[in-house]
Design an enzyme around this catalytic site. Structure first.
Site, PDB file in Angstrom:
ATOM      1  N   LYS A 126       0.705  -2.434   4.941  1.00  0.00           N
ATOM      2  CA  LYS A 126       0.499  -3.709   4.111  1.00  0.00           C
ATOM      3  C   LYS A 126      -0.574  -3.614   3.480  1.00  0.00           C
ATOM      4  CE  LYS A 126       4.419  -5.345   6.241  1.00  0.00           C
ATOM      5  NZ  LYS A 126       4.826  -4.322   7.245  1.00  0.00           N
ATOM      6  N   LYS A 161       4.339 -12.257   6.081  1.00  0.00           N
ATOM      7  CA  LYS A 161       4.740 -11.307   7.028  1.00  0.00           C
ATOM      8  C   LYS A 161       3.426 -10.699   7.919  1.00  0.00           C
ATOM      9  CE  LYS A 161       4.843  -8.432   3.181  1.00  0.00           C
ATOM     10  NZ  LYS A 161       5.809  -7.506   2.310  1.00  0.00           N
ATOM     11  N   ARG A 210      12.679   1.422  -2.978  1.00  0.00           N
ATOM     12  CA  ARG A 210      12.154   2.583  -2.343  1.00  0.00           C
ATOM     13  C   ARG A 210      11.855   3.740  -3.255  1.00  0.00           C
ATOM     14  NH1 ARG A 210      10.994   4.018   2.870  1.00  0.00           N
ATOM     15  NH2 ARG A 210       9.962   1.729   2.619  1.00  0.00           N
ATOM     16  N   ARG A 225      17.048  -1.503  -2.300  1.00  0.00           N
ATOM     17  CA  ARG A 225      17.734  -2.358  -1.493  1.00  0.00           C
ATOM     18  C   ARG A 225      17.946  -3.651  -1.537  1.00  0.00           C
ATOM     19  NH1 ARG A 225      13.044  -0.167   2.049  1.00  0.00           N
ATOM     20  NH2 ARG A 225      12.046  -0.666   0.222  1.00  0.00           N
ATOM     21  N   ARG A 233      15.395 -10.630   2.360  1.00  0.00           N
ATOM     22  CA  ARG A 233      14.760  -9.097   2.868  1.00  0.00           C
ATOM     23  C   ARG A 233      15.981  -8.184   2.222  1.00  0.00           C
ATOM     24  NH1 ARG A 233      14.422  -9.772   9.060  1.00  0.00           N
ATOM     25  NH2 ARG A 233      16.692 -10.773   8.651  1.00  0.00           N
ATOM     26  N   ASP A 273       7.134   0.678  -1.902  1.00  0.00           N
ATOM     27  CA  ASP A 273       8.142  -0.488  -1.906  1.00  0.00           C
ATOM     28  C   ASP A 273       7.945  -1.302  -2.976  1.00  0.00           C
ATOM     29  OD1 ASP A 273       9.341   0.458   0.259  1.00  0.00           O
ATOM     30  OD2 ASP A 273       8.621  -1.139   1.532  1.00  0.00           O
ATOM     31  N   GLU A 281       4.293  -2.824  -0.853  1.00  0.00           N
ATOM     32  CA  GLU A 281       4.117  -2.223   0.734  1.00  0.00           C
ATOM     33  C   GLU A 281       3.789  -0.748   0.366  1.00  0.00           C
ATOM     34  OE1 GLU A 281       6.112  -2.487   4.093  1.00  0.00           O
ATOM     35  OE2 GLU A 281       6.475  -4.878   3.724  1.00  0.00           O
ATOM     36  N   ASN A 283       4.507   2.724   2.567  1.00  0.00           N
ATOM     37  CA  ASN A 283       4.884   3.275   3.899  1.00  0.00           C
ATOM     38  C   ASN A 283       4.324   4.658   3.915  1.00  0.00           C
ATOM     39  OD1 ASN A 283       6.857   1.063   5.037  1.00  0.00           O
ATOM     40  ND2 ASN A 283       6.967   1.236   2.614  1.00  0.00           N
TER      41      ASN A 283
END
Length: 316
Positions: A126, A161, A210, A225, A233, A273, A281, A283
């Site tokens: 994050k 979050k 993604r 997604r 979400r 993301d 984000e 990852n």
């Protein structure tokens, strides 16, 4: 003798093989001629400055009913491996951090670790987006309730979050009515923890994209997604559905902004993301979605990563 590639992961018997990215990477490594060694985090330790592991020979198959075979356990220096994939899922807790210390020793003792252990510690998934504010929607990282409330008052519709979650866990949306704002802040911060607040992005209805990065370059397609009805979400673990699609010009621009920093930090396999036009984000621990993209576009993302690893080792 063939080169050896180790993997540190969650129990392989519990994965969902049809969609597991780690399995896709291991299948690619096997095709590239690597002998595989399997470890869980409890199989790693240090004795008198030497990084050791109790590994087992691993054979993998693209079979949803019978996807692996393990050999007997044997202890050996991790530095004897040619390469090792660190694919343990979050939580990013002290056990994970301590494992990266062991893997950093292994790196110094001759093993190429992907992703680089120091960068796994340094690049919180994050927090790391703060290095690229030009790519992001308005974002706040704070623990102070007054500061968090002021951010909500400014933007009206906000996502809150934790900094150490995965799979959509602990994500809350608080709309302009402020309903449950105090309870959300209290629950996530526990009075002391930093959390992230981001302006809500309506483009989430089109999916949380993604984008996979291999050695600083984007795969030319992403997996959007799309959230379930009534959800904010898009995470597949939270019930979202995957929609493969080509990258947009904006996606490519974001990847170009982030990619050089990933290469410098030894982050060979990363998932960005993106919601709409904004990076949300980065990852770095165990990014997923390779199997979905491979299947949709006849790609070999694992093969791309193996080629990148071979290049680092001077084989290509």
């Amino acid at each position: 003798m063939p080169r050896t590639l180790g993997v540190v992961m969650d129990p392989i018997r519990a994965i969902k093989p049809y969609k597991d990215t780690t399995l896709a990477l291991l299948l690619a490594a096997q095709r590239h001629g690597y002998a595989l060694r399997y470890f869980e985090m409890g199989d790693l330790w240090v004795r008198d400055g030497l990084a050791l592991g109790r590994g087992r020979a691993l054979t993998v198959r693209d079979d949803n009913q019978d996807w692996f075979t393990l050999g007997d356990a044997a202890t050996a220096p991790l530095g004897d491996l040619d390469a090792l994939l660190m694919r343990k899922d979050p939580p990013f807790d002290m056990d994970f951090v301590n494992a990266t210390y062991t893997l950093e020793l292994a790196e110094a003792q001759g093993c190429r670790v992907v992703n680089r252990p120091q960068s796994l510690r340094d690049c919180n998934e994050k927090f790391f987006i703060s290095r690229f504010p030009q790519c992001c929607a308005p974002t706040l990282i704070a623990s102070d309730p007054i500061t968090l409330r002021a951010f909500h008052a400014e933007h009206g519709d906000v996502i809150f979050k934790p900094l150490d979650g995965m799979g959509g866990a602990g994500i809350f949306r608080v709309g302009s009515d402020g309903l449950n704002l105090g309870a959300v802040i209290e629950a996530l911060t526990a009075g002391r923890h930093l959390i992230m607040a981001q302006r809500y992005l309506p483009a989430i209805v089109e999916g949380d994209k993604r984008i996979l990065m291999v050695d600083g370059e984007p795969v030319p397609y992403c997996l959007a997604r799309v959230p379930m009805q009534g959800e904010t979400r898009g995470n597949l673990a939270a019930g979202g559905s995957g929609r493969p699609q080509p990258l947009t010009d904006r996606d490519r621009w974001i990847a170009a902004e982030v990619g050089p920093a990933l290469k410098r930090r030894g982050l060979l396999f990363v998932g960005l993301d993106v919601i709409g036009d904004y990076l949300t984000e980065i990852n770095v621990t165990s990014p997923t979605c390779a199997r979905e993209l491979d299947a949709a576009y006849n790609l070999d993302i694992g093969g791309q990563l193996m080629t990148a690893i071979s290049k680092l080792m001077g084989d290509a």
